[in-house]
Scaffold this motif. Sequence first.
Motif, PDB file in Angstrom:
ATOM      1  N   TYR A   1       0.831  -1.227   0.000  1.00  0.00           N
ATOM      2  CA  TYR A   1       0.000   0.000   0.000  1.00  0.00           C
ATOM      3  C   TYR A   1       0.854   1.260   0.000  1.00  0.00           C
ATOM      4  CZ  TYR A   1      -3.366  -3.574   1.143  1.00  0.00           C
ATOM      5  OH  TYR A   1      -4.121  -4.723   1.113  1.00  0.00           O
ATOM      6  N   THR A   2       1.994   1.175  -0.654  1.00  0.00           N
ATOM      7  CA  THR A   2       2.910   2.315  -0.736  1.00  0.00           C
ATOM      8  C   THR A   2       3.144   2.629  -2.201  1.00  0.00           C
ATOM      9  OG1 THR A   2       3.956   1.605   1.316  1.00  0.00           O
ATOM     10  CG2 THR A   2       5.185   3.167  -0.047  1.00  0.00           C
ATOM     11  N   GLN A   3       2.542   3.706  -2.661  1.00  0.00           N
ATOM     12  CA  GLN A   3       2.619   4.058  -4.079  1.00  0.00           C
ATOM     13  C   GLN A   3       3.703   5.102  -4.304  1.00  0.00           C
ATOM     14  OE1 GLN A   3      -1.047   4.996  -5.967  1.00  0.00           O
ATOM     15  NE2 GLN A   3      -0.059   5.365  -7.928  1.00  0.00           N
TER      16      GLN A   3
ATOM     17  N   HIS B   1       9.476   9.664  -3.772  1.00  0.00           N
ATOM     18  CA  HIS B   1       8.311  10.226  -3.090  1.00  0.00           C
ATOM     19  C   HIS B   1       7.216   9.159  -3.108  1.00  0.00           C
ATOM     20  CE1 HIS B   1      10.149  14.160  -3.413  1.00  0.00           C
ATOM     21  NE2 HIS B   1      10.189  14.092  -4.725  1.00  0.00           N
ATOM     22  N   THR B   2       6.594   8.934  -1.953  1.00  0.00           N
ATOM     23  CA  THR B   2       5.491   7.973  -1.930  1.00  0.00           C
ATOM     24  C   THR B   2       4.303   8.578  -1.189  1.00  0.00           C
ATOM     25  OG1 THR B   2       5.727   6.819   0.202  1.00  0.00           O
ATOM     26  CG2 THR B   2       7.276   6.203  -1.541  1.00  0.00           C
TER      27      THR B   2
ATOM     28  N   GLN C   1       3.221   7.484   1.366  1.00  0.00           N
ATOM     29  CA  GLN C   1       3.509   7.310   2.795  1.00  0.00           C
ATOM     30  C   GLN C   1       4.690   8.181   3.229  1.00  0.00           C
ATOM     31  OE1 GLN C   1       1.517   5.279   4.564  1.00  0.00           O
ATOM     32  NE2 GLN C   1       0.428   4.545   2.755  1.00  0.00           N
ATOM     33  N   GLY C   2       5.078   9.103   2.373  1.00  0.00           N
ATOM     34  CA  GLY C   2       6.221   9.961   2.711  1.00  0.00           C
ATOM     35  C   GLY C   2       7.428   9.642   1.845  1.00  0.00           C
ATOM     36  N   ASP C   3       8.500  10.399   2.044  1.00  0.00           N
ATOM     37  CA  ASP C   3       9.700  10.211   1.227  1.00  0.00           C
ATOM     38  C   ASP C   3      10.590   9.120   1.817  1.00  0.00           C
ATOM     39  OD1 ASP C   3       8.737  12.214  -0.309  1.00  0.00           O
ATOM     40  OD2 ASP C   3      10.215  13.719   0.286  1.00  0.00           O
ATOM     41  N   ILE C   4      11.297   8.454   0.922  1.00  0.00           N
ATOM     42  CA  ILE C   4      12.239   7.405   1.332  1.00  0.00           C
ATOM     43  C   ILE C   4      13.561   7.699   0.647  1.00  0.00           C
ATOM     44  CG2 ILE C   4      12.783   4.947   0.988  1.00  0.00           C
ATOM     45  CD1 ILE C   4       9.774   4.422   1.385  1.00  0.00           C
TER      46      ILE C   4
END
Length: 370
Positions: free
Chosen positions: A175-177, A192-193, A195-198
């Motif tokens: 569930y992380t787009q 960028h997702t 759920q926030g940046d990684i």
Amino acid sequence: LENYDVAVIGGGVIGSSIAYSLAKRGKRVVVLERDRIGCQASSAAAGMLAVQAEMQEGGPLFELARQSRSMFPRLAEELKELTGIDIGLVNKGMLLPALTISQVEHLHALIASHKSAGESCEWWSTEEVIRHEPKLSNALLGAMFIPGDGQVLAPKLTQAFAKSAIMLGAEIKEYTQVHGIQCSQHAVVGVHTNQGDIMCDQVVVAAGVWSHGILQSMNLPLTVFPVKGECFAVIDHAPLLQATVFTDGCYLVPKRGGRLVIGATVQEHTFDKRVSAGGIATLMERATQLLPDIAKAEWDKAWTGLRPQTPDGIPYLGRVDDIEGMYLATGHYRNGILLSPITGEIMADLVEGRSTIDLDLSAFHVARIA
Ligand SMILES: Cc1cc2nc3c(=O)[nH]c(=O)nc-3n(C[C@H](O)[C@H](O)[C@H](O)COP(=O)(O)OP(=O)(O)OC[C@H]3O[C@@H](n4cnc5c(N)ncnc54)[C@H](O)[C@@H]3O)c2cc1C
């Protein structure tokens, strides 16, 4: 902020295999999956490992596919050991039946060319076909038998890759787009997702047909397009077949528990995943011509999937020029299950900057079209 060596975008069979190979090599890897692991093409697949049935001998895909097929027996054991998941590898071969005289001639030529490439295959007369597979139509004019082309359970393979990657230290975020890839000075620094940046040093795009949107967001002139395939399955408690039966318009793949998968239609450039009555009717007609008893079997279900295709029909497996740390692994079209083990190793090699696979990869370079 979370920080990884590699972020893999897409948790289909390709992204999961890449994560497994990278985790085996000690990389800190995260798989970012918009929905659930294996929820798209990778679970729709019939699971055939059709090297000789699908590939033109001598073409760039043939050697890749041949090497990938040979990885399955060991892979099945490794994945079982790590996760307990049985990927259902079956090696009962593949039959390419002939329904017309011109198909008989074509298959005889194919047998000769495969034999000269060192691959085993043989011609079976109608009597031999019926002796091995008594339920097949006796209107067949014989068949080419390929002992080496097996099959697996595609959804199990994807799950097993993903779970094995986790066992080896990878993280999987469902569930992380991914909305975009973040660069600084033409080098990847993160994604960028929703759920926030990684943060990550490298990113591998393995988002199947949706890779196209990611490439567009990076202004890369590369195309991946969907080719929809419809399938259905029936159940018969006395198994209808042992080997897989493969023709141009239809294939029949026997699974556990008397289940028979019948596929697949081919429709380009649509993202519409609905099953059409006409698609199933066409498949049913072709399938019952080969195996009349399908009509008497119990209906199980129908489904579709979107195969990722490239303009020249060859997958993209490589680094993206001009963006340091960005890689692409998609466009496996009808053979993503078959090609998944070697794709994982190739991409892990590229990320690590070494080569453990003995193969000329130039046909797969991303820049070949751009
Ligand atoms: C009907 C059918 C039968 C087939 N039969 C066979 C067969 O017998 N043998 C064989 O070898 N191959 C077969 N194939 C082909 C095979 O299924 C595909 O080549 C393979 O599954 C492609 O895998 P993938 O991981 O690239 O794509 P997918 O499985 O589609 O995975 C891509 C993933 O990326 C995710 N995603 C997309 N965008 C984003 C984003 N922005 N952020 C995060 N995640 C994202 C999606 O949710 C999806 O889970 C078949 C295909 C179909 C449709």
